[in-house]
Design a protein around this motif. Structure first.
Motif, PDB file in Angstrom:
ATOM      1  N   VAL A   1      40.155  38.719  46.249  1.00  0.00           N
ATOM      2  CA  VAL A   1      41.239  38.835  47.231  1.00  0.00           C
ATOM      3  C   VAL A   1      41.313  40.261  47.770  1.00  0.00           C
ATOM      4  N   ALA A   2      41.288  41.241  46.856  1.00  0.00           N
ATOM      5  CA  ALA A   2      41.365  42.637  47.280  1.00  0.00           C
ATOM      6  C   ALA A   2      40.150  43.048  48.092  1.00  0.00           C
ATOM      7  N   ILE A   3      38.961  42.621  47.662  1.00  0.00           N
ATOM      8  CA  ILE A   3      37.728  43.000  48.359  1.00  0.00           C
ATOM      9  C   ILE A   3      37.697  42.421  49.771  1.00  0.00           C
ATOM     10  N   VAL A   4      38.018  41.141  49.910  1.00  0.00           N
ATOM     11  CA  VAL A   4      37.981  40.515  51.235  1.00  0.00           C
ATOM     12  C   VAL A   4      39.072  41.093  52.128  1.00  0.00           C
ATOM     13  N   ALA A   5      40.254  41.354  51.570  1.00  0.00           N
ATOM     14  CA  ALA A   5      41.329  41.954  52.377  1.00  0.00           C
ATOM     15  C   ALA A   5      40.913  43.321  52.891  1.00  0.00           C
ATOM     16  N   GLN A   6      40.249  44.118  52.045  1.00  0.00           N
ATOM     17  CA  GLN A   6      39.770  45.429  52.491  1.00  0.00           C
ATOM     18  C   GLN A   6      38.752  45.273  53.611  1.00  0.00           C
ATOM     19  N   ALA A   7      37.837  44.297  53.490  1.00  0.00           N
ATOM     20  CA  ALA A   7      36.824  44.089  54.522  1.00  0.00           C
ATOM     21  C   ALA A   7      37.467  43.678  55.847  1.00  0.00           C
ATOM     22  N   VAL A   8      38.445  42.772  55.789  1.00  0.00           N
ATOM     23  CA  VAL A   8      39.133  42.345  57.015  1.00  0.00           C
ATOM     24  C   VAL A   8      39.867  43.522  57.646  1.00  0.00           C
ATOM     25  N   TRP A   9      40.558  44.299  56.834  1.00  0.00           N
ATOM     26  CA  TRP A   9      41.314  45.452  57.323  1.00  0.00           C
ATOM     27  C   TRP A   9      40.401  46.456  58.026  1.00  0.00           C
ATOM     28  N   GLY A  10      39.306  46.839  57.361  1.00  0.00           N
ATOM     29  CA  GLY A  10      38.415  47.855  57.917  1.00  0.00           C
ATOM     30  C   GLY A  10      37.648  47.365  59.122  1.00  0.00           C
ATOM     31  N   MET A  11      37.115  46.153  59.054  1.00  0.00           N
ATOM     32  CA  MET A  11      36.312  45.638  60.166  1.00  0.00           C
ATOM     33  C   MET A  11      37.183  45.343  61.378  1.00  0.00           C
ATOM     34  N   ALA A  12      38.413  44.875  61.158  1.00  0.00           N
ATOM     35  CA  ALA A  12      39.295  44.595  62.294  1.00  0.00           C
ATOM     36  C   ALA A  12      39.615  45.872  63.065  1.00  0.00           C
TER      37      ALA A  12
END
Length: 404
Positions: free
Chosen positions: A130-141
């Motif tokens: 959950v934390a890893i995917v949320a970080q990826a969405v946050w940064g890539m967005a």
């Protein structure tokens, strides 16, 4: 970017170094292919600076288009870019070996977590995703959806995934994202992007594409002409790997049809292995190692595990090698850049949809779960903690919750 990071991004990488890097990822990448993309982004885009954000998103978009395991294909490509074919092989072995070994041991009954503490450990590892995917969405967005056009493309792509049950929904979302990019993102100046050296000639690319289709059509014919169970097993693994679009989970119904329907193993044995495959790090395609170990026809055991791994990963690697020689020149054209802006935004939408389902829905069941995931997210984003620290924290917190 620091001077150390810059020097590391320019220096050559040995296959042995790549093996160690991907071995670490293979031991810590929990959460399925979408989460793996987040781990790879943290390791190769943010920390090592081996590939820039736009080129990484382009590569992810390409691998989402192709059949096969997208995260393994991304890792294989990065290894190829850094150290040629040996580097690609080292990256694949490092990322694949840990989960394959665990699943083979599980097949022999030597590795099975049971009891509340074991269940808590597995649940904590799922919260890491959950934390890893949320970080990826946050940064890539922030990087790939900086305007309302691309933010809208991302939202539409996420809605397509969330409201569709079709396995081709991811492909459709990416295609629509590309078409929308051609229409909405044409006025922008070309995005500066680092050169990505693809160490595959166009001749090799065409040969590997030919091999992909020859094996796809030839193995069933050869299976019909011979009574070899080895060829029959290899064909079942190869065909399952060749027909998967949209992520590793799609391969499971194909494998069930290929192995349970003919009576090669029981449904209970298949589902037990599927449960174990959900709990281990690394690519879900290593489920083939379990199947190759327990399947009834020979070869089985270790030979069957090796046959399964080669058979299921080979088609995705062949088609990737066929596409890579044309990818870098394609992405540098003005029209292609407009299209890839839309594709990149769609990839952000795919990540956002996956953050909700299956990552969030299968992991966060209580306020305590949310708290653990939130701490992991803050560690990654605000404290820049390595993913391994977050894995250790989430696993320990998950076990601790079972004792409270």
């Amino acid at each position: 970017m620091s001077d150390d990071a810059t020097e590391e991004s320019k220096s050559a990488t040995s296959p042995a170094e790549l093996l160690l890097i991907f071995l670490k990822l293979g031991l810590t990448c929990f959460g399925g292919p979408i989460a793996h993309i987040g781990y790879f982004r943290d390791e190769f885009v943010l920390r090592r600076r081996w590939i820039d954000e736009h080129a990484f998103a382009d590569l992810v978009g390409l691998c989402q288009f192709l059949p096969g395991p997208a995260s393994s294909q991304v890792g294989f490509s990065i290894g190829l870019m850094r150290a040629g074919y040996l580097g690609a092989l080292a990256a694949w072995i490092g990322f694949t070996l840990p989960s394959a070994v665990i699943l083979v041991l599980f097949a022999y009954g030597a590795s099975e977590l049971s009891g509340p503490v074991g269940a808590g450990l597995l649940h904590g590892l799922k919260l890491t995703a959950v934390a890893i995917v949320a970080q990826a969405v946050w940064g890539m967005a922030r990087n790939l959806c900086p305007d309302h056009e691309r933010a809208s493309i991302a939202v539409v792509a996420a809605l397509i995934i969330l409201f569709s049950t079709a396995s081709v929904a991811q492909i459709g979302a990416i295609v629509l994202g590309g078409l929308a990019g051609l229409w909405l993102c044409r006025s922008e100046a070309p995005t500066p992007s680092g050169h990505v050296e693809i160490r595959v000639s166009r001749t090799v690319g065409l040969i590997t594409l030919g091999m992909f289709f020859v094996l796809l059509a030839g193995l069933p014919a050869l299976r019909g002409l011979t009574s070899s169970t080895g060829i029959a097993l290899f064909d079942a693994f190869y065909r399952s790997g060749a027909l998967v679009f949209g992520g590793g989970h799609v391969v499971l119904p194909l494998l069930r049809e290929a192995f349970v329907a003919p009576g090669w193993l029981s449904d209970d044995a298949f589902l037990a292995g599927y449960g174990a495959a959900q709990a281990v790090p690394g690519p879900l395609f290593t489920f083939a190692a379990y199947l190759g170990t327990v399947v009834s026809p020979e070869p089985h055991g270790l030979a069957g595990a090796a046959l399964g791994l080669i058979g299921i990963f080979l088609p995705g690697i062949l088609v990737l090698l066929g596409a890579l020689p044309f990818w870098d020149s394609f992405r540098r054209r003005a029209g292609a850049q407009s299209m890839m802006r839309g594709v990149n935004a769609a990839v952000v939408g795919l990540l956002g949809a996956a953050l909700y389902d299956p990552v969030w829905t299968t992991s966060v069941h209580s306020p305590r779960d949310f708290g653990i995931a939130l701490v992991g997210f803050v560690l990654l984003v605000a404290w820049r903690a390595p993913p391994l620290i977050v894995v250790a924290f989430s696993a320990a917190a998950g076990m601790a919750m079972t004792l409270v």
